[in-house]
Design a protein around this motif. Structure first.
Motif, short mmCIF file in Angstrom:
data_model
loop_
_atom_site.label_atom_id
_atom_site.label_comp_id
_atom_site.label_asym_id
_atom_site.label_seq_id
_atom_site.Cartn_x
_atom_site.Cartn_y
_atom_site.Cartn_z
N GLU A 105 79.03 39.29 65.95
CA GLU A 105 79.85 38.46 65.36
C GLU A 105 78.81 36.85 65.12
OE1 GLU A 105 82.58 36.38 68.31
OE2 GLU A 105 84.13 38.87 68.17
N GLU A 106 77.73 36.80 65.99
CA GLU A 106 76.67 35.79 65.84
C GLU A 106 75.89 36.32 63.63
OE1 GLU A 106 77.95 34.66 69.30
OE2 GLU A 106 77.64 36.97 68.59
N VAL A 107 76.18 37.69 64.15
CA VAL A 107 75.33 38.13 62.56
C VAL A 107 76.04 37.68 60.95
CG1 VAL A 107 74.08 39.75 61.25
CG2 VAL A 107 73.23 39.86 64.01
N GLN A 108 77.48 37.99 61.85
CA GLN A 108 78.78 37.41 60.42
C GLN A 108 78.50 35.43 60.13
OE1 GLN A 108 81.73 39.69 61.52
NE2 GLN A 108 81.03 41.71 61.35
N LYS A 109 78.31 35.06 61.34
CA LYS A 109 78.48 33.80 61.02
C LYS A 109 77.47 32.91 60.60
CE LYS A 109 80.27 29.88 63.68
NZ LYS A 109 80.55 29.25 64.45
N TYR A 110 76.21 33.58 60.95
CA TYR A 110 74.50 32.74 60.73
C TYR A 110 74.13 33.79 60.16
CZ TYR A 110 76.27 30.25 64.43
OH TYR A 110 76.57 29.01 65.24
N TRP A 125 74.49 33.75 71.01
CA TRP A 125 75.29 34.55 71.78
C TRP A 125 75.42 33.52 73.30
CZ3 TRP A 125 76.07 37.06 76.04
CH2 TRP A 125 76.96 37.61 76.37
N LEU A 126 74.23 33.73 73.51
CA LEU A 126 73.78 33.13 74.71
C LEU A 126 74.37 31.59 74.77
CD1 LEU A 126 70.22 34.20 76.17
CD2 LEU A 126 72.76 35.13 76.91
N ALA A 127 74.25 31.06 73.46
CA ALA A 127 74.88 29.33 73.13
C ALA A 127 76.06 30.11 73.90
CB ALA A 127 73.86 28.72 71.89
N THR A 128 77.70 30.81 73.38
CA THR A 128 78.42 30.69 73.11
C THR A 128 79.41 31.66 74.16
OG1 THR A 128 78.57 30.66 70.83
CG2 THR A 128 80.12 31.53 72.47
N HIS A 129 78.34 31.99 75.30
CA HIS A 129 79.09 32.79 76.07
C HIS A 129 77.81 32.49 77.31
CE1 HIS A 129 81.07 35.85 73.77
NE2 HIS A 129 80.66 35.77 72.56
N GLU A 130 76.76 32.38 77.18
CA GLU A 130 76.42 31.78 78.74
C GLU A 130 75.16 29.98 78.63
OE1 GLU A 130 73.57 34.36 80.54
OE2 GLU A 130 75.13 36.22 80.02
N PRO A 131 76.39 29.14 78.30
CA PRO A 131 75.76 27.92 77.57
C PRO A 131 74.74 27.54 78.57
CG PRO A 131 78.05 27.48 78.22
CD PRO A 131 77.49 29.18 77.82
N LEU A 171 65.31 26.61 65.10
CA LEU A 171 65.64 26.28 66.72
C LEU A 171 66.97 25.52 66.85
CD1 LEU A 171 62.15 26.03 67.36
CD2 LEU A 171 63.07 28.23 67.56
N ALA A 172 66.72 24.50 65.98
CA ALA A 172 68.81 23.57 66.33
C ALA A 172 69.84 23.84 66.94
CB ALA A 172 67.85 22.24 65.93
N THR A 173 69.41 25.01 65.52
CA THR A 173 70.98 25.85 65.87
C THR A 173 71.38 26.50 67.07
OG1 THR A 173 70.62 26.19 63.18
CG2 THR A 173 72.84 27.32 64.47
N VAL A 174 70.40 26.79 67.53
CA VAL A 174 70.93 27.21 68.85
C VAL A 174 70.66 26.03 70.14
CG1 VAL A 174 69.56 29.02 70.65
CG2 VAL A 174 69.40 29.51 68.57
N GLY A 175 70.31 25.22 69.36
CA GLY A 175 70.05 24.10 70.82
C GLY A 175 69.06 23.90 71.87
N LEU A 176 67.93 24.42 71.26
CA LEU A 176 66.74 24.24 71.62
C LEU A 176 65.00 23.72 71.00
CD1 LEU A 176 66.53 28.05 73.18
CD2 LEU A 176 66.85 25.61 74.58
N GLY A 177 64.61 23.27 71.68
CA GLY A 177 63.40 22.31 70.58
C GLY A 177 61.85 23.11 71.07
N ARG A 178 60.53 23.42 69.95
CA ARG A 178 59.86 23.94 70.01
C ARG A 178 59.17 23.82 71.52
NH1 ARG A 178 55.91 23.63 65.50
NH2 ARG A 178 57.96 23.75 64.22
N GLU A 179 59.09 22.49 72.15
CA GLU A 179 58.23 23.02 73.39
C GLU A 179 59.27 23.71 74.96
OE1 GLU A 179 62.85 20.78 74.02
OE2 GLU A 179 61.24 20.14 71.83
#
Length: 503
Positions: free
Chosen positions: A108-113, A137-143, A192-200
């Motif tokens: 589903e993430e492939v289809q959306k993003y 997928w983790l951001a949605t199912h295991e935030p 990276l921002a789309t996932v909610g993570l930074g380069r750090e």
């Protein structure tokens, strides 16, 4: 000057860690191997415990260095399974099982993003393999996992941290995760921002072949390596195979006949296309352009185990079932008496990227037996590789004139000959079976000055043995059959979709 004339290459694959001590001419002086598990909690999931990578790597290295003079070892480099990643906490410990490249839950993430822009940035056509989609997928199912993740590491980055205490990796190791902009060899802040993570939250990136650190006292005790030994930035296993085959310029393709079939060529310029996936090469600033067939020896093993029913022990033969079936297949003409296969046992990757696609046998009659099916599977994989190689050539405008084969399937004389006949190119087989691990050794040897450059190290440390030239008495028949083969997937595509919907 290097401290010695030996290097260690480590290959942490999907099933095992292998460590090989290489001499300056690419001769394997000793090696060690340790296996680990792959779990499938659900049908589309594939996971591993990252600690198993480290445990197996320790064991493999300890075994490899037992019989050599450790003072002669000058460096170590790592190659590894690609796209697989682990989420770590602040102490560097895994928060959950690692998600393996074969995990396809993120459809589903492939289809959306999975946009054309993401493809352009990363060089990866939209599909569930790159880690970026699994992170979504983790951001949605295991935030909570993403929230507590201090570091996302590829397999090489995980092992480098355990060896050196540093969170560093090469861009040729991190790139398969699908988070690197291949025009700059740096992380894409947008992705990276789309996932909610930074380069750090990712290891610092370095060029393949650059020194990342040295073996710590703790790692020395665990592995048997000398403390202070340089650790060199490695690369993913596909790119390592390219170096291990001695390929450092366009015009030659490696063909890894493994569980899946991966073929790649070297390019000095960046290009993206659905007919191949683009990765950072082992030569800094270069690119590896790959095609991928999901089912290679997997298809063959499926037939042998599930249907062939060849029990060589009961027959009193000191042969494997594959050897018996190859002898039977070798007696048959090109085209297996009118039987042709479509080898999408695990779905279609380049260029169709259709996870609904399935395998098929067309032309079955009462005259066909086990040898016919076996040969048809071998021929179908050759037809598919011709289709993929030709497509990549058309996209790039460069010709592939020579094929270097490696992997378990390269031991099959009949398969290599079929590949040469169908692809109408010379097929050479590597002389060193552990060529993927050798690719890491090539980088290490160049990094510490055993050889003056990666190109020289690849030329001096690699080579080929057996060679297969096209049998021109078979070319016409295979050309006609190839035209039939090219029509099979387009004719069946809608049926595959309907079958998936019906299930």
């Amino acid at each position: 000057m290097p401290r010695g004339d030996l290097v260690i290459g480590v290959d942490c694959s999907t099933t095992a860690a292998k460590a090989v001590v290489w001499g300056p001419t690419g001769i394997a002086l000793s090696q060690g191997r340790a296996e680990f598990d792959l779990s499938h909690p659900r049908s589309t999931w594939a996971e591993q415990n990252p600690e198993d990578w480290w445990t197996a790597t320790q064991q493999a290295i300890r075994r490899a260095v037992q019989t050599v003079d450790r003072e002669r070892i000058s460096a170590i480099a790592i190659t590894h399974q690609r796209e697989t990643f682990a989420c770590l906490d602040r102490a560097g410990m895994p928060l959950r099982p690692a998600m393996v490249w074969a995990d396809t839950r993120a459809t589903e993430e492939v289809q959306k993003y999975g946009t054309a822009e993401v493809h352009r940035i990363t060089g990866k056509p939209p599909n569930p393999t790159p880690a970026w989609y699994k992170l979504l997928w983790l951001a949605t199912h295991e935030p909570e996992t993403v929230q507590h993740t201090a570091m996302v590491v590829d397999v090489g980055g995980f092992l480098i941290h355990r060896l050196t205490g540093e969170f560093r990796t090469s861009w040729a190791s991190a790139d398969p995760l699908g988070v690197v902009d291949l025009s700059t060899f740096d992380y894409s802040d947008e992705l990276l921002a789309t996932v909610g993570l930074g380069r750090e939250a990712f290891p610092t990136l370095h060029a393949p072949g650059e020194q990342l650190g040295t073996i710590t006292e703790a790692a020395a005790r665990q592995t048997g390596l000398p403390a202070g030994l340089p650790v060199i930035a490695g690369l993913g296993d596909g790119q390592a195979a390219q170096l291990g085959c001695g390929i450092t310029a366009p015009g030659t393709a490696y063909l890894n006949l493994g569980t899946g079939i991966v073929s790649g060529t070297f390019s000095r310029t960046y290009a993206s296309d659905v007919r191949f996936r683009t990765l950072a090469a082992g030569i800094a600033g270069g690119y590896t352009l790959e095609t991928f067939i999901g089912g290679g020896t997997y298809n063959i093993r499926w037939f042998v185990e599930k249907f062939a029913g060849v029990n060589t022990q009961m027959l009193g033969l000191d042969l494997s079932p594959e050897q018996v079936l190859e002898a039977a297949a070798d007696m048959l003409p090109p085209g297996s008496d009118g039987l042709i296969a479509l080898p999408y046992w695990t779905g279609a990757l380049t260029p169709y990227w259709d996870h609904h696609a399935r395998g098929a046998l067309i032309g079955l009659t009462g005259v066909h037996g086990k040898g016919h099916v076996y040969r048809a599977i071998l021929e179908s994989l050759a037809f598919e590789q011709r289709f993929l190689t030709t497509g990549a050539e058309e996209a790039l405008g460069d010709q592939v004139t020579r094929i270097v084969a490696l992997g378990g399937g390269s031991r099959s004389r009949i398969w290599c000959q079929i590949l040469a006949d169908v692809m109408q190119r010379r097929v050479e087989v590597v002389s060193e079976y552990e060529s993927t691990c050798l690719g890491a050794g090539v980088l290490a040897a160049a990094a510490v000055g055993i050889h003056p450059s990666v190109e020289t190290a690849a030329a001096e440390m690699t080579g080929t043995g057996r060679a297969f030239d096209p049998d021109h008495t078979h070319v016409g028949a295979y050309d006609r059959l190839y035209e039939v083969y090219r029509q099979m997937y387009p004719a069946l595509r809608d049926l595959f979709g309907a079958l998936a919907a019906a299930q």
